[in-house]
Design an enzyme around this catalytic site. Sequence first.
Site, PDB file in Angstrom:
ATOM      1  CG  ASN A   1     -14.938   1.913 -18.487  1.00 20.10           C
ATOM      2  OD1 ASN A   1     -14.599   2.751 -17.653  1.00 20.10           O
ATOM      3  ND2 ASN A   1     -16.099   1.290 -18.425  1.00 20.10           N
TER       4      ASN A   1
ATOM      5  CG  ASP B   1     -17.455   9.190 -21.531  1.00 18.59           C
ATOM      6  OD1 ASP B   1     -18.299   8.302 -21.347  1.00 18.59           O
ATOM      7  OD2 ASP B   1     -16.780   9.682 -20.596  1.00 18.59           O
TER       8      ASP B   1
ATOM      9  CD  GLU C   1     -21.749   3.092 -14.662  1.00 17.75           C
ATOM     10  OE1 GLU C   1     -20.858   3.954 -14.692  1.00 17.75           O
ATOM     11  OE2 GLU C   1     -21.995   2.399 -13.671  1.00 17.75           O
TER      12      GLU C   1
ATOM     13  CG  ASN D   1     -21.323   6.479 -17.338  1.00 19.50           C
ATOM     14  OD1 ASN D   1     -22.082   6.592 -16.381  1.00 19.50           O
ATOM     15  ND2 ASN D   1     -20.531   5.445 -17.485  1.00 19.50           N
TER      16      ASN D   1
ATOM     17  CG  ASP E   1     -17.720   4.808 -20.087  1.00 15.87           C
ATOM     18  OD1 ASP E   1     -16.507   4.802 -20.394  1.00 15.87           O
ATOM     19  OD2 ASP E   1     -18.111   4.723 -18.913  1.00 15.87           O
TER      20      ASP E   1
ATOM     21  CG  ASP F   1     -18.468   8.961 -11.902  1.00 19.34           C
ATOM     22  OD1 ASP F   1     -19.384   8.779 -12.724  1.00 19.34           O
ATOM     23  OD2 ASP F   1     -17.959   8.038 -11.250  1.00 19.34           O
ATOM     24  CG  HIS F   2     -18.651   9.377 -17.066  1.00 19.30           C
ATOM     25  ND1 HIS F   2     -17.815   8.871 -18.033  1.00 19.30           N
ATOM     26  CD2 HIS F   2     -18.695   8.442 -16.086  1.00 19.30           C
ATOM     27  CE1 HIS F   2     -17.362   7.693 -17.663  1.00 19.30           C
ATOM     28  NE2 HIS F   2     -17.878   7.392 -16.491  1.00 19.30           N
TER      29      HIS F   2
END
Length: 259
Positions: A150, A219, A34, A7, A148, A248-249
């Site tokens: 989530n 993930d 993303e 991501n 991802d 941030d991933h």
Amino acid sequence: MKIATYNVNGVNGRLPVLIKWLKEAKPDIVCLQELKTPDEKFPQESLEAIGYNAIWHGQKSWNGVAILTKNGCAVEAIYKGLPGDPEDIQSRYIEAKINGIIIACLYLPNGNPAPGPKFDYKMAWYKRLLTKARRLIKKGTPVILVGDYNTVPTELDAHKPERWVNDAVFFPEPRAAFQKLLKQGWIDAIRTLYPEEKLFTYWDYFANAFKRNAGIRMDHFLLSPDLKDFLSGGGVDKHVRAWEKTSDHAPVWIEITDQ
DNA sequence: ATGGCATTTAAAAAATGA
């Protein structure tokens, strides 16, 4: 064959980081989430310059998924968008058959604030994914559902589970939906490789989360059962999370031996 | 309970993420 998911949190804003990691990790297939870019601004030329072809499904500002393949990979049967809701215009799913394996790259809705309409959308999306996943697993072709999700599957997948109890990534409903996928027969590749380890793929930008290793695992690679015996390795490229202007991933990867 | 940070679009501040 090395397959990765990442991501990127903005494919243009993070392009130097993405390219640096690609050159270092040399994955054969990469699923990106993303993108945050309209289709016409996808950095196709920059990626081709370092030896990667791409297919993508983007939209302005938000969401967006892509699959990168090293030059020479056979890419066929491309589908964009998750079936089941013609009203859904969010770009969160792209699928292709690559070197004989169906790769489905997904970016599941985050669902915050929960409860609420965004959480309802997340669960509706999960329901559509369960339908799609059942169809795919019945095909008898090797399939990887990757991206991802989530979703933090269990308490082992969070540094501090109590910090996440009011967050849509840790609500019981998405966790139950993830378990439903496993009941269909899908194999959580990273958890299979590391049955008891606290492994994370995401860390908040704030509160020094990365330095404290205050992360979560969201993930995932879900393998169709026929791939189980060919899973030979995997991990998180955690050091990439420490780079300047990074997502941030962190990238996550697995190794599948030739079938 | 809230906000911490970082992106995009677009020209300041809002929306979004998790």
